[in-house]
Design an enzyme around this catalytic site. Structure first.
Site, PDB file in Angstrom:
ATOM      1  N   GLU A  33      11.852 -35.317-102.619  1.00 15.72           N
ATOM      2  CA  GLU A  33      11.389 -36.704-102.456  1.00 15.72           C
ATOM      3  C   GLU A  33      12.511 -37.653-102.014  1.00 15.72           C
ATOM      4  OE1 GLU A  33       8.468 -38.477-102.530  1.00 15.72           O
ATOM      5  OE2 GLU A  33       7.483 -36.538-102.455  1.00 15.72           O
ATOM      6  N   HIS A  35      14.944 -36.948 -99.829  1.00 20.53           N
ATOM      7  CA  HIS A  35      14.956 -36.842 -98.364  1.00 20.53           C
ATOM      8  C   HIS A  35      13.728 -37.532 -97.767  1.00 20.53           C
ATOM      9  CE1 HIS A  35      17.166 -32.978 -99.497  1.00 20.53           C
ATOM     10  NE2 HIS A  35      18.047 -33.573 -98.712  1.00 20.53           N
ATOM     11  N   GLU A 147      21.920 -43.323-101.229  1.00 19.52           N
ATOM     12  CA  GLU A 147      22.928 -43.853-102.153  1.00 19.52           C
ATOM     13  C   GLU A 147      23.339 -42.804-103.186  1.00 19.52           C
ATOM     14  OE1 GLU A 147      21.372 -47.465-103.814  1.00 19.52           O
ATOM     15  OE2 GLU A 147      21.610 -48.567-101.922  1.00 19.52           O
ATOM     16  N   ASP A 149      24.639 -40.109-102.625  1.00 24.19           N
ATOM     17  CA  ASP A 149      25.974 -39.672-102.194  1.00 24.19           C
ATOM     18  C   ASP A 149      26.751 -40.916-101.741  1.00 24.19           C
ATOM     19  OD1 ASP A 149      25.584 -36.593-102.257  1.00 24.19           O
ATOM     20  OD2 ASP A 149      23.828 -37.341-101.199  1.00 24.19           O
ATOM     21  N   GLN A 152      29.960 -40.609 -99.707  1.00 21.10           N
ATOM     22  CA  GLN A 152      29.617 -40.175 -98.343  1.00 21.10           C
ATOM     23  C   GLN A 152      29.127 -41.366 -97.514  1.00 21.10           C
ATOM     24  OE1 GLN A 152      27.395 -36.442 -97.394  1.00 21.10           O
ATOM     25  NE2 GLN A 152      25.642 -37.789 -97.211  1.00 21.10           N
ATOM     26  N   VAL A 175      16.484 -41.455-105.413  1.00 18.58           N
ATOM     27  CA  VAL A 175      15.180 -41.088-105.978  1.00 18.58           C
ATOM     28  C   VAL A 175      15.432 -40.131-107.143  1.00 18.58           C
ATOM     29  CG1 VAL A 175      12.967 -39.982-105.525  1.00 18.58           C
ATOM     30  CG2 VAL A 175      14.033 -41.404-103.771  1.00 18.58           C
ATOM     31  N   SER A 184      18.106 -33.513-106.195  1.00 19.45           N
ATOM     32  CA  SER A 184      19.140 -32.847-105.407  1.00 19.45           C
ATOM     33  C   SER A 184      18.643 -31.444-105.070  1.00 19.45           C
ATOM     34  CB  SER A 184      20.425 -32.738-106.237  1.00 19.45           C
ATOM     35  OG  SER A 184      21.296 -31.785-105.667  1.00 19.45           O
ATOM     36  N   ARG A 186      20.394 -29.000-105.067  1.00 19.98           N
ATOM     37  CA  ARG A 186      21.094 -28.089-105.985  1.00 19.98           C
ATOM     38  C   ARG A 186      20.415 -28.011-107.357  1.00 19.98           C
ATOM     39  NH1 ARG A 186      25.848 -29.983-102.888  1.00 19.98           N
ATOM     40  NH2 ARG A 186      26.696 -28.122-101.874  1.00 19.98           N
TER      41      ARG A 186
HETATM   42  P1  AMP Z   1      21.637 -33.388 -98.208  1.00 17.19           P
HETATM   43  O1  AMP Z   1      20.491 -32.589 -97.664  1.00 17.19           O
HETATM   44  O2  AMP Z   1      21.932 -33.123 -99.640  1.00 17.19           O
HETATM   45  O3  AMP Z   1      22.854 -33.333 -97.315  1.00 17.19           O
HETATM   46  O4  AMP Z   1      21.152 -34.909 -98.174  1.00 17.19           O
HETATM   47  C1  AMP Z   1      20.669 -35.485 -96.991  1.00 17.19           C
HETATM   48  C2  AMP Z   1      20.511 -36.972 -97.201  1.00 17.19           C
HETATM   49  O5  AMP Z   1      19.585 -37.196 -98.269  1.00 17.19           O
HETATM   50  C3  AMP Z   1      21.823 -37.662 -97.612  1.00 17.19           C
HETATM   51  O6  AMP Z   1      21.895 -38.932 -96.967  1.00 17.19           O
HETATM   52  C4  AMP Z   1      21.675 -37.812 -99.096  1.00 17.19           C
HETATM   53  O7  AMP Z   1      22.408 -38.890 -99.637  1.00 17.19           O
HETATM   54  C5  AMP Z   1      20.181 -38.077 -99.217  1.00 17.19           C
HETATM   55  N1  AMP Z   1      19.704 -37.765-100.572  1.00 17.19           N
HETATM   56  C6  AMP Z   1      19.903 -36.624-101.279  1.00 17.19           C
HETATM   57  N2  AMP Z   1      19.369 -36.722-102.514  1.00 17.19           N
HETATM   58  C7  AMP Z   1      18.824 -37.963-102.588  1.00 17.19           C
HETATM   59  C8  AMP Z   1      18.122 -38.671-103.614  1.00 17.19           C
HETATM   60  N3  AMP Z   1      17.880 -38.135-104.817  1.00 17.19           N
HETATM   61  N4  AMP Z   1      17.712 -39.929-103.343  1.00 17.19           N
HETATM   62  C9  AMP Z   1      17.960 -40.495-102.132  1.00 17.19           C
HETATM   63  N5  AMP Z   1      18.602 -39.878-101.130  1.00 17.19           N
HETATM   64  C10 AMP Z   1      19.046 -38.633-101.348  1.00 17.19           C
END
Ligand code: AMP
Length: 280
Positions: A33, A35, A147, A149, A152, A175, A184, A186
């Site tokens: 959610e 993403h 936010e 990350d 980042q 989220v 996440s 992970r």
């Molecule tokens: P990642 O696939 O982990 O590289 O994340 C891709 C994008 O989704 C990055 O901009 C992350 O900061 C964002 N993202 C990851 N988890 C969340 C979350 N729980 N809430 C909002 N954005 C997220």
């Protein structure tokens, strides 16, 4: 929705649509959610929404989870389709493989010396390098980042500023699951007991935010309040810090500055991070 796997095909496909407002959502897949909130935000402000799914080897250190990082591509593609994504970019690699390759590696600088950058040397150089490649390929008007990350997001904003890129960086709030755990990819590694322990991160942040809201201004005391939640859970955070939200400089007192609390902790074999604003 079109799925493309090569830079040439991506350029060709976007070529006809360059006049429209293009938003890019870079991801490593295993979409949740968090993403999807970025994709929806992109959908609401742009004509063309491009999502990239690429597990970027450059941002993983030795011994990290590059090989086991989840890659449920069919499911991700279905979610993107459902959210009205126009173009899904899913390259097998973004780096030339032969020995004569010309490469450009970006350096994240001092913003990456602390927090996750200290624990993961080279991580933010890898993030900036791949984001720069994606920006060059897609040439988006906007790019969405979470936010979740925050460090980042900060280094990417700084890259856009320092390298004079004409791209608007849009931040989306973290989220969370109903119980507070930040979503996440992970989290899929966690077993039931670890899933429970993982709540320690958001609990500690919530307590720090509540104390700050209640008038506590001293960062050491705020950090001690968060640390006691970790001690109760018999966990040791990798870091638990309060920093200026924009410069990431350490703070002694909040003093009406934009401040955020940052935490990283290993839960079993899984490294999790979270952060939140203090006294918004
Ligand atoms: P990642 O696939 O982990 O590289 O994340 C891709 C994008 O989704 C990055 O901009 C992350 O900061 C964002 N993202 C990851 N988890 C969340 C979350 N729980 N809430 C909002 N954005 C997220």
């Amino acid at each position: 929705m079109k799925i493309v796997t090569t830079p040439n095909h991506l350029r060709q496909t976007l070529g006809e649509q360059r006049e429209q407002r293009i938003a890019l959502v870079p991801t490593m897949g295993c979409l949740h959610e968090g993403h999807l909130s970025l994709i929806r935000q992109a959908r609401s402000v742009a004509d063309i929404v491009v999502v990239s799914i690429y597990v970027n080897p450059l941002q993983f250190g030795p011994g990290e989870d590059l090989d086991r990082y989840p890659r449920p591509f069919e499911r991700d593609a279905a979610l993107c389709e459902r959210e009205g994504v126009d173009l899904l970019f899913h390259p097998p690699t973004l780096y030339p493989a032969d020995g004569a390759a010309i490469t450009l590696t970006l350096r994240a600088g001092a913003l990456a010396d602390s927090l996750c950058g200290a624990a993961r040397p080279g991580h933010f150089d890898g993030v900036l390098t791949v984001v720069n490649i994606l920006f060059n390929l897609v040439q988006p008007d906007l790019a969405m980042f979470g936010e979740k990350d925050w460090q980042q997001l900060t280094v990417i904003r700084r890259m856009v500023r320092d390298l004079n890129m004409a791209i608007e960086i849009v931040a989306a709030p973290t989220v969370r699951e109903a119980d507070g755990l930040a979503m996440s990819s992970r989290n899929t590694y966690l077993n039931a007991a670890e899933r429970e322990q993982a709540l320690t991160l958001s609990r500690a942040l919530r307590r720090m935010a509540a104390r700050a809201e209640g008038g506590e201004d001293c960062c050491d005391r705020l950090i001690a309040a968060g640390a006691s939640i970790f001690a109760d859970a018999r966990l040791t955070p990798e870091y638990l810090e309060i920093r200026h939200a924009e410069t990431l400089a350490p703070l002694e007192r909040i003093d009406n500055q934009p401040a955020r609390a940052f935490v990283a902790c290993r839960i079993g074999a899984t490294r999790l991070i979270d952060n939140c604003p203090l006294k918004e």
